[in-house]
Design a protein around this motif. Sequence first.
Motif: not given
Ligand code: ADP
Length: 375
Positions: A13, A17, A19, A38-45
């Motif tokens: 990002y 960061v 991700a 778990p939350s923050g592991c990068g799945k949504s990204t």
């Molecule tokens: P998950 O879906 O597994 O909870 P995310 O894919 O949302 O995880 O996030 C993965 C990492 O990227 C996390 O550390 C999150 O804080 C970071 N992150 C997500 N979106 C953004 C963004 N728009 N800008 C900066 N960092 C981001």
Amino acid sequence: MPPITLTNLGKVYPGGVRAVEGVDLSVADGEFVVLVGPSGCGKSTTLRMVAGLEDISEGELRIGDRLVNDVAARDRDVAMVFQNYALYPHLTVRRNLSFGLERRRRTLGLSKADIAAKVETTARSLGIEGLLDRLPKQLSGGQRQRVAVGRALVRDPAVFLFDEPLSNLDARLRVEMRAELRVLHRRLRATMLYVTHDQEEAMSLGDRMVVMHDGRVQQIGAPMEVYARPVNRFVAGFVGSPAMNMLDGEVVDGVRGPRFRPRVGGELDCPRTSHRGPAVLGMRPEAIGFVPLSSGDGPEVEIEAVERYGDRGDAWLRLGNGERRLVHRGAASDLPAEGLRVRLAILDEGVHLFEAGGLGRRLGSLADEDGFEEG
Ligand code: ADP
């Protein structure tokens, strides 16, 4: 060509960061694949990169045989269902379903009657044909969820993407909708990529699951395969509920092969391995039981609390020195009395040996016919 291929996909990002890193995944035609962690592991990204809602920093994304890294979301032939449904509040269900098609009617070569027919068919297939003239606020959570799925369905996309679509529903409805999605998938034979933090949802929905941690894929496999042969301590602890019990100790030589000596004392059966020295023994709650204090050589435990849920139940155990709690799951009628002091024993195959450091690579399992050597 598989409908979706991710090759060494990565995301950094703005601001630095990281991700997602080095994700390789190929989703087969008609397959239901679940990204879980778990939350923050990068799945949504990861999912958002497939959808085209997030730029891809590294690697390649193909939909069919087309490289789509730089193709706009609307031109990727994917449809996404979101956690918050993203329905238009001022439009009826009918208009919510038809909106996307109407906007692209000419490009798609559809008549108004075609669209109306598609909306009717889709609504019927989801059991919401009676709700077409209502507004979203006049629907229950489950009905709204169906409309959101319907909106993806009418577009007849090459790939369906789901971002935690059930997490706003109550527990009971979630389980129901889970089954509905499974049925829908079987009927459509559509390619689906689905994100959830809930390992049970991942196990029940996915043909395969992709377990992620810290932006990296840890393991990809059929749910029961991942459950039975987790590659490391992270996956072992994440998949399964209650979570696998972990016991620190070391592997020592016994008369008939290796034995596991927990730090808290006693000795337990150990999966076959050539490893000696510090390790972690992971035991599924169903894999541990008890023997009287006078027998066996397992560590001493106290039955701290017993919970029964109808036919099954859990017994929470405290190890002799009070250091750690473990949980046993078994038939409610067989659970020991609270307060009893007994010895831990291993009952079945759900026992694995892991490296002590890092992510804790799996060294062996009691289930392995002849164990396997590390390396
Ligand atoms: P998950 O879906 O597994 O909870 P995310 O894919 O949302 O995880 O996030 C993965 C990492 O990227 C996390 O550390 C999150 O804080 C970071 N992150 C997500 N979106 C953004 C963004 N728009 N800008 C900066 N960092 C981001």
